[in-house]
Design a protein around this motif. Structure first.
Motif, PDB file in Angstrom:
ATOM      1  N   ASN A 270      24.762  40.682 -74.189  1.00 45.99           N
ATOM      2  CA  ASN A 270      26.117  40.739 -73.684  1.00 45.99           C
ATOM      3  C   ASN A 270      26.178  40.468 -72.188  1.00 45.99           C
ATOM      4  N   LEU A 271      25.024  40.217 -71.589  1.00 40.37           N
ATOM      5  CA  LEU A 271      24.962  40.082 -70.156  1.00 40.37           C
ATOM      6  C   LEU A 271      24.629  38.655 -69.752  1.00 40.37           C
ATOM      7  N   ASP A 272      25.047  38.301 -68.530  1.00 43.59           N
ATOM      8  CA  ASP A 272      24.642  36.995 -68.032  1.00 43.59           C
ATOM      9  C   ASP A 272      23.193  37.051 -67.604  1.00 43.59           C
ATOM     10  N   PRO A 273      22.513  35.895 -67.359  1.00 39.79           N
ATOM     11  CA  PRO A 273      21.092  35.893 -67.034  1.00 39.79           C
ATOM     12  C   PRO A 273      20.742  36.734 -65.822  1.00 39.79           C
ATOM     13  N   THR A 274      21.634  36.816 -64.841  1.00 37.76           N
ATOM     14  CA  THR A 274      21.350  37.595 -63.643  1.00 37.76           C
ATOM     15  C   THR A 274      21.234  39.072 -63.965  1.00 37.76           C
ATOM     16  N   VAL A 275      22.189  39.577 -64.747  1.00 38.75           N
ATOM     17  CA  VAL A 275      22.154  40.981 -65.128  1.00 38.75           C
ATOM     18  C   VAL A 275      20.983  41.262 -66.051  1.00 38.75           C
ATOM     19  N   ASP A 276      20.700  40.325 -66.942  1.00 43.54           N
ATOM     20  CA  ASP A 276      19.597  40.499 -67.874  1.00 43.54           C
ATOM     21  C   ASP A 276      18.270  40.637 -67.140  1.00 43.54           C
ATOM     22  N   SER A 277      18.106  39.939 -66.025  1.00 45.30           N
ATOM     23  CA  SER A 277      16.867  39.989 -65.260  1.00 45.30           C
ATOM     24  C   SER A 277      16.660  41.340 -64.605  1.00 45.30           C
ATOM     25  N   GLU A 278      17.733  42.140 -64.515  1.00 43.97           N
ATOM     26  CA  GLU A 278      17.635  43.449 -63.902  1.00 43.97           C
ATOM     27  C   GLU A 278      17.376  44.555 -64.926  1.00 43.97           C
ATOM     28  N   SER A 279      17.295  44.186 -66.192  1.00 45.17           N
ATOM     29  CA  SER A 279      17.186  45.198 -67.237  1.00 45.17           C
ATOM     30  C   SER A 279      15.925  46.045 -67.114  1.00 45.17           C
ATOM     31  N   SER A 280      14.817  45.430 -66.718  1.00 40.91           N
ATOM     32  CA  SER A 280      13.575  46.188 -66.587  1.00 40.91           C
ATOM     33  C   SER A 280      13.695  47.270 -65.529  1.00 40.91           C
ATOM     34  N   ASP A 281      14.485  46.994 -64.473  1.00 39.75           N
ATOM     35  CA  ASP A 281      14.711  47.991 -63.436  1.00 39.75           C
ATOM     36  C   ASP A 281      15.537  49.148 -63.979  1.00 39.75           C
ATOM     37  N   ILE A 282      16.508  48.860 -64.838  1.00 38.52           N
ATOM     38  CA  ILE A 282      17.351  49.903 -65.421  1.00 38.52           C
ATOM     39  C   ILE A 282      16.515  50.832 -66.294  1.00 38.52           C
ATOM     40  N   PHE A 283      15.601  50.270 -67.084  1.00 37.40           N
ATOM     41  CA  PHE A 283      14.804  51.070 -68.000  1.00 37.40           C
ATOM     42  C   PHE A 283      13.915  52.070 -67.270  1.00 37.40           C
ATOM     43  N   SER A 284      13.615  51.803 -66.003  1.00 34.43           N
ATOM     44  CA  SER A 284      12.716  52.684 -65.255  1.00 34.43           C
ATOM     45  C   SER A 284      13.445  53.849 -64.609  1.00 34.43           C
ATOM     46  N   LYS A 285      14.771  53.878 -64.719  1.00 32.31           N
ATOM     47  CA  LYS A 285      15.555  54.905 -64.045  1.00 32.31           C
ATOM     48  C   LYS A 285      15.860  56.075 -64.971  1.00 32.31           C
ATOM     49  N   SER A 286      16.008  57.256 -64.374  1.00 34.70           N
ATOM     50  CA  SER A 286      16.414  58.443 -65.121  1.00 34.70           C
ATOM     51  C   SER A 286      17.915  58.642 -64.961  1.00 34.70           C
ATOM     52  N   ALA A 287      18.461  59.583 -65.719  1.00 32.65           N
ATOM     53  CA  ALA A 287      19.906  59.818 -65.672  1.00 32.65           C
ATOM     54  C   ALA A 287      20.374  60.228 -64.283  1.00 32.65           C
ATOM     55  N   ALA A 288      19.488  60.873 -63.506  1.00 34.83           N
ATOM     56  CA  ALA A 288      19.868  61.319 -62.167  1.00 34.83           C
ATOM     57  C   ALA A 288      19.980  60.168 -61.183  1.00 34.83           C
ATOM     58  N   ASN A 289      19.414  59.019 -61.524  1.00 39.79           N
ATOM     59  CA  ASN A 289      19.366  57.907 -60.577  1.00 39.79           C
ATOM     60  C   ASN A 289      20.158  56.683 -61.025  1.00 39.79           C
ATOM     61  N   LEU A 290      21.042  56.848 -61.967  1.00 38.91           N
ATOM     62  CA  LEU A 290      21.825  55.715 -62.432  1.00 38.91           C
ATOM     63  C   LEU A 290      22.789  55.244 -61.347  1.00 38.91           C
ATOM     64  N   GLU A 291      22.934  53.951 -61.250  1.00 44.10           N
ATOM     65  CA  GLU A 291      23.871  53.353 -60.304  1.00 44.10           C
ATOM     66  C   GLU A 291      25.163  53.013 -61.051  1.00 44.10           C
ATOM     67  N   PRO A 292      26.248  52.761 -60.302  1.00 42.56           N
ATOM     68  CA  PRO A 292      27.528  52.476 -60.957  1.00 42.56           C
ATOM     69  C   PRO A 292      27.449  51.363 -61.993  1.00 42.56           C
ATOM     70  N   ARG A 293      26.723  50.284 -61.688  1.00 44.75           N
ATOM     71  CA  ARG A 293      26.664  49.173 -62.638  1.00 44.75           C
ATOM     72  C   ARG A 293      25.969  49.580 -63.940  1.00 44.75           C
ATOM     73  N   HIS A 294      25.042  50.539 -63.862  1.00 47.56           N
ATOM     74  CA  HIS A 294      24.360  50.999 -65.069  1.00 47.56           C
ATOM     75  C   HIS A 294      25.330  51.751 -65.982  1.00 47.56           C
ATOM     76  N   LEU A 295      26.149  52.600 -65.380  1.00 41.83           N
ATOM     77  CA  LEU A 295      27.138  53.333 -66.170  1.00 41.83           C
ATOM     78  C   LEU A 295      28.138  52.387 -66.817  1.00 41.83           C
ATOM     79  N   SER A 296      28.533  51.353 -66.059  1.00 38.71           N
ATOM     80  CA  SER A 296      29.460  50.364 -66.600  1.00 38.71           C
ATOM     81  C   SER A 296      28.854  49.636 -67.786  1.00 38.71           C
TER      82      SER A 296
END
Length: 276
Positions: free
Chosen positions: A73-99
């Motif tokens: 559901n994401l464009d290639p730019t956002v998709d390239s950031e997915s590995s960074d999202i997987f490394s984060k815990s709930a305490a460190n989520l950024e606004p774009r992750h919640l969206s």
């Protein structure tokens, strides 16, 4: 808190406990008869709707507090950031992750994936900054939309997420419109079920102040009834809600008008002191 306030609160609790059971006897018998049939139906639905996570999918890479996303559901730019999202815990989520999580929650047909997202959002909602962000993103209504999901487990996780979100006073202003739905869920769910417990926890938060207590006025008899038929764990949660309501002078008449059964007074005294 002044001595007069403490005495007044203890008096209201004593008055409440003196009248708790009479209103619920007939309702309790009804729920005991039909709750077993409800449990059987839930088990059949769970068996019919079991979901397998596909190997190699994003969900297969995510567990615990890790964020769930959906790359297709994401464009290639956002998709390239997915590995960074997987490394984060709930305490460190950024606004774009919640969206992204909210977007996935609305779009995914996979029951297990939705459950994982709700768990992650619920964990994230334990932090004030995320409570505010989720409200600003329209996430409260998105999450609350799953209160009517066919899966009991999805409804439980929805209630858990809303429970954390309701610790925010500004969020309560939006969540108050779901009080009637939550009360209906309590009434229709099997006695002592996870659904009832999760719903009562949400109502406990929503009844802490007198801003929304009047919305529960019509369900006082139901709450009193649960004290007759439920387990000790559920009784304590019901008492927390009733103690909150009993602090409101405008609701005391409704509580007092319930039928009195003095035999249950002593049985619930210990639970009342536990709540206090």
């Amino acid at each position: 808190m002044g001595d007069d306030t403490v005495v007044a609160r203890l008096f209201s609790v004593k008055a409440l406990l003196g009248i708790v059971a009479g209103a619920g006897a007939s309702y309790g018998i009804y729920k005991l008869v039909f709750s077993r049939a409800g449990d059987a139906g839930v088990n059949r639905k769970k068996s019919a709707k079991s979901v397998t996570i596909q190997p190699g999918s994003l969900m297969a890479k995510v567990s615990g507090f890790k964020v769930v996303s959906k790359s297709d559901n994401l464009d290639p730019t956002v998709d390239s950031e997915s590995s960074d999202i997987f490394s984060k815990s709930a305490a460190n989520l950024e606004p774009r992750h919640l969206s992204m999580l909210l977007s996935l929650l609305q779009s995914s047909p996979n029951l297990e994936e939705r459950r994982k997202v709700l768990v992650t959002l619920g964990n994230a909602a334990a932090f004030t900054v995320n409570q505010d962000l989720l409200r600003e993103f329209g996430g409260l209504h998105i999450i609350a939309g799953f209160l009517s999901d066919p899966s009991p487990e999805i409804r439980v996780q929805t209630l858990n997420a809303l429970n954390n979100l309701s610790m925010n006073i500004r969020n309560q202003e939006q969540l108050k419109i779901y009080v009637s739905s939550v009360m209906q869920m309590i009434e229709m769910s099997p006695v002592n079920s996870d659904l009832q417990l999760a719903a009562l926890r949400l109502l406990t938060n929503l009844s802490v102040t007198d801003n929304h207590q009047h919305l529960m006025k019509g369900s006082i008899t139901l709450l009193l009834s649960l004290l007759v038929v439920s387990s000790e764990v559920l009784q304590i949660q019901v008492l927390k809600v009733l103690v909150n309501l009993s602090s409101n002078p405008d609701l005391m008449d409704d509580i007092v008008q319930a039928q009195v059964n003095k035999h249950v007074f002593y049985g619930f005294c210990c639970n009342a002191f536990t709540v206090l």
